[in-house]
Enzyme design. Structure first.
Site, PDB file in Angstrom:
ATOM      1  N   GLU A 274       0.844  -1.189   0.000  1.00  0.00           N
ATOM      2  CA  GLU A 274       0.000   0.000   0.000  1.00  0.00           C
ATOM      3  C   GLU A 274       0.887   1.249   0.000  1.00  0.00           C
ATOM      4  OE1 GLU A 274      -3.669   1.827   2.695  1.00  0.00           O
ATOM      5  OE2 GLU A 274      -2.124   0.590   3.679  1.00  0.00           O
ATOM      6  N   LYS A 349     -10.176   0.961  -1.555  1.00  0.00           N
ATOM      7  CA  LYS A 349     -10.178   0.703  -0.128  1.00  0.00           C
ATOM      8  C   LYS A 349     -11.527   1.164   0.420  1.00  0.00           C
ATOM      9  CE  LYS A 349      -7.286   1.331   4.009  1.00  0.00           C
ATOM     10  NZ  LYS A 349      -6.027   1.930   4.527  1.00  0.00           N
ATOM     11  N   CYS A 383      -5.080  -3.158   3.433  1.00  0.00           N
ATOM     12  CA  CYS A 383      -4.736  -2.874   4.821  1.00  0.00           C
ATOM     13  C   CYS A 383      -5.918  -2.977   5.788  1.00  0.00           C
ATOM     14  CB  CYS A 383      -4.070  -1.498   4.894  1.00  0.00           C
ATOM     15  SG  CYS A 383      -3.149  -1.217   6.437  1.00  0.00           S
TER      16      CYS A 383
END
Length: 551
Positions: A274, A349, A383
């Site tokens: 990321e 995300k 993440c």
């Protein structure tokens, strides 16, 4: 009084010598003798012409076990195209009234015609050996499933108390033992439905039967000479060193080095972390973090194009970590899947951290996708998204076998959250999970100045996998690559015969996980005036628990 010699004479059953083989014409006499014993109250053994017809049609499907040269158990089967008969068939219909002209060597289902064991040998669990042999045959012939109509002879004693459905439920819950159904359930069959009139003369079962099915998880619908989907996948992971860069071209050289290196090991894909492009933020010369990251977002499109070029030229699928994307006045965090066939997909995300929201004003996306690749279905969760188990569960429901998690963490405790959650996702979804982040320090880039990472690949925790459920692991805080081979067939075995079977054992009668935000397709249908089931108006992800009190 017995003599000394008599005292030494063993009284136990003579030693067995069991052999598994296919039946021959010469075995009919032994087969008939067993069937006459087993089916003494159900018309006894087959006729010789019926037995001969079965051997002619499908000799390799007729299996027996002999003990010291004498047949003591057998399993008989044919192949059918199951759609020709459906779930409401009778025994007579699917066997062609004993002529077995329903056998279709091009069919998709192994149909169990009969299984019987000499009563004197029932303590040796020979039925299990016969079923295992049938499963092996089903797999080797690449048949979709094994199906059989199962008698429920214990039902006669309960027919006045409960329905056949209730009886089957009680047997499944081990409240009642049925001499046939209990055994079949223990051999990984599941009951598709209950058939009435399957064997009209079966008084013990009251003419009812269970329609049982065992799914062959290795079934390949169509085998191509080239371009088949792989069962063994090699993945590469880049634990990326954050370092100052002088230009975009200099940054491209770093990217190409790792793509070239990993592709040299004939890997199927390579994963970057990321915000791996954070060094470019220093080139913007912006002091405000929110302005700097929006300026850096201008590099995202050319970097994506570069990755697409590298994926094709190096023949490797690239999961391009994640990069900021500024569109329509909103800032997002996006991962790109650049396939080696030249196509590209994206995963936003969905959950932004408090830090991303406060420093940068970043927003979460609203779509979750399971991606098709030439090595199987994969998911990408950036993440923080990996810490929300609903997302990976929905990806698993769509067939995801490998989950990729590019992350960025600054401290070990932040890293531990990602790592521990990733390991949980691997176990609960019976999949592999690959994670990677960045290491080192990055001067002149506020909010991304320090990094902590230990890249890894996790597996489910069972006998076929590494003892600690870690396939590969990097050295903490050191720039390096990991190369790992993943056997997808092990996931199939886990799903059917693992010590625990998380996906199969879920109580779907009690709870479910669903996506509640309206999709573009919903909007299209509403515009066309088509009716749809009521849908909640909440525009967020929920873990929906629905207990069915009526059952």
């Amino acid at each position: 009084m017995p003599s000394a010699g008599e005292l030494l004479t063993p009284t136990a059953v003579p030693a067995h010598k069991l052999v598994l083989r296919t039946l021959t014409k010469g075995d009919f006499k032994a087969v008939k003798a067993i069937m006459d014993k087993v089916y003494s109250n159900m018309e006894g053994a087959w006729a010789a012409d019926e037995y001969a017809a079965l051997l002619r049609k499908f000799p390799e499907g007729q299996i027996c076990i002999e003990d010291n040269g004498v047949v003591v158990a057998a399993a008989l089967a044919i192949i059918v195209q199951y759609s020709d008969f459906g779930d409401k068939h009778t025994y007579a219909k699917i066997t062609g009234n004993g002529k077995f002209n329903t056998h279709n060597s091009d069919g998709d289902t192994l149909y169990g015609v009969d299984v019987f064991v000499d009563p004197e040998y029932r303590s040796l669990r020979l039925g299990r050996r016969l079923y295992d042999a049938r499963k092996e045959l089903c797999e080797n012939l690449n048949l979709r499933a094994m199906v059989a109509g199962g008698r429920i002879p214990g039902y006669a004693a309960y027919a006045n108390e409960m329905t056949p459905a209730k009886y089957v439920e009680m047997v499944r819950n081990k409240e009642i033992t049925d001499p046939i159904l209990t055994f079949q359930l223990a051999n990984e069959f599941h009951v598709r439905k209950i058939i009435k009139g399957y064997l009209p003369y079966d008084s013990e079962s009251k003419a009812f039967a269970t329609l049982l099915e065992w799914i062959n998880v290795y079934y390949e619908e169509e085998e191509k000479l080239i371009g088949n989907q792989k069962s063994n996948v090699r993945i590469g992971i880049v634990q990326w060193q954050m370092r100052a860069t002088s230009s975009l071209e200099d940054f491209y050289q770093q990217i190409e080095f790792f793509v070239d290196t990993v592709s040299g090991y004939k890997a199927d894909c390579v994963l970057f972390p990321e915000f791996f492009n954070a060094p470019l933020m220093a080139l913007t010369n912006e002091q405000s973090p929110s302005v700097a990251i929006r300026s850096m977002a201008a590099f995202t499109e050319p970097i994506k194009s570069k990755f697409m070029e590298l994926a094709v030229s190096y023949n490797i699928n690239v999961i391009a970590g994640s990069m900021p994307l500024y569109e329509d006045g909103k800032l997002y965090n996006v991962s790109y899947l650049c396939r080696r066939d030249g196509t590209v997909d994206e995963q936003y995300k969905l959950h932004v951290t408090p830090d991303e929201a406060s420093y940068w004003g970043m927003r979460g996306g609203d779509k979750l996708r399971c991606f098709d690749t030439d090595f199987g279905k994969i998911g990408i969760l950036i993440c923080y998204d990996s810490e929300f188990p609903e997302l990976s569960r929905m990806l698993s429901d769509e067939g995801m076998k490998i989950l990729f998690v590019p992350f960025w963490t600054d401290t070990k405790n932040a890293y531990q959250r990602v790592r521990i959650c990733a390991q949980a996702r691997a176990i609960e979804n019976e999949c592999y999970v690959a994670i990677t982040g960045s290491v080192g320090n990055l001067p002149r880039v506020e909010n991304m100045d320090i990094q902590y990472s230990q890249s890894a690949v996790f597996s489910p925790s069972d006998f076929a996998f590494p003892h600690d459920a870690i396939v590969a692991e990097a050295t903490p805080n050191t720039e390096m690559t990991l190369i790992a081979d993943l056997d997808l067939d092990l996931l199939k075995d886990l799903n059917t015969s693992g010590a625990v079977r998380n996906l199969r054992d879920r109580r779907k009668d009690l709870y479910s996980v669903s996506w509640v935000k309206k999709t573009e397709r919903d909007d299209e249908l509403l515009a066309q005036g088509e009716e749809r089931a009521p849908r909640t108006s909440k525009r967020k992800m929920v873990h929906h628990v629905a207990t069915n009190l009526a059952e």
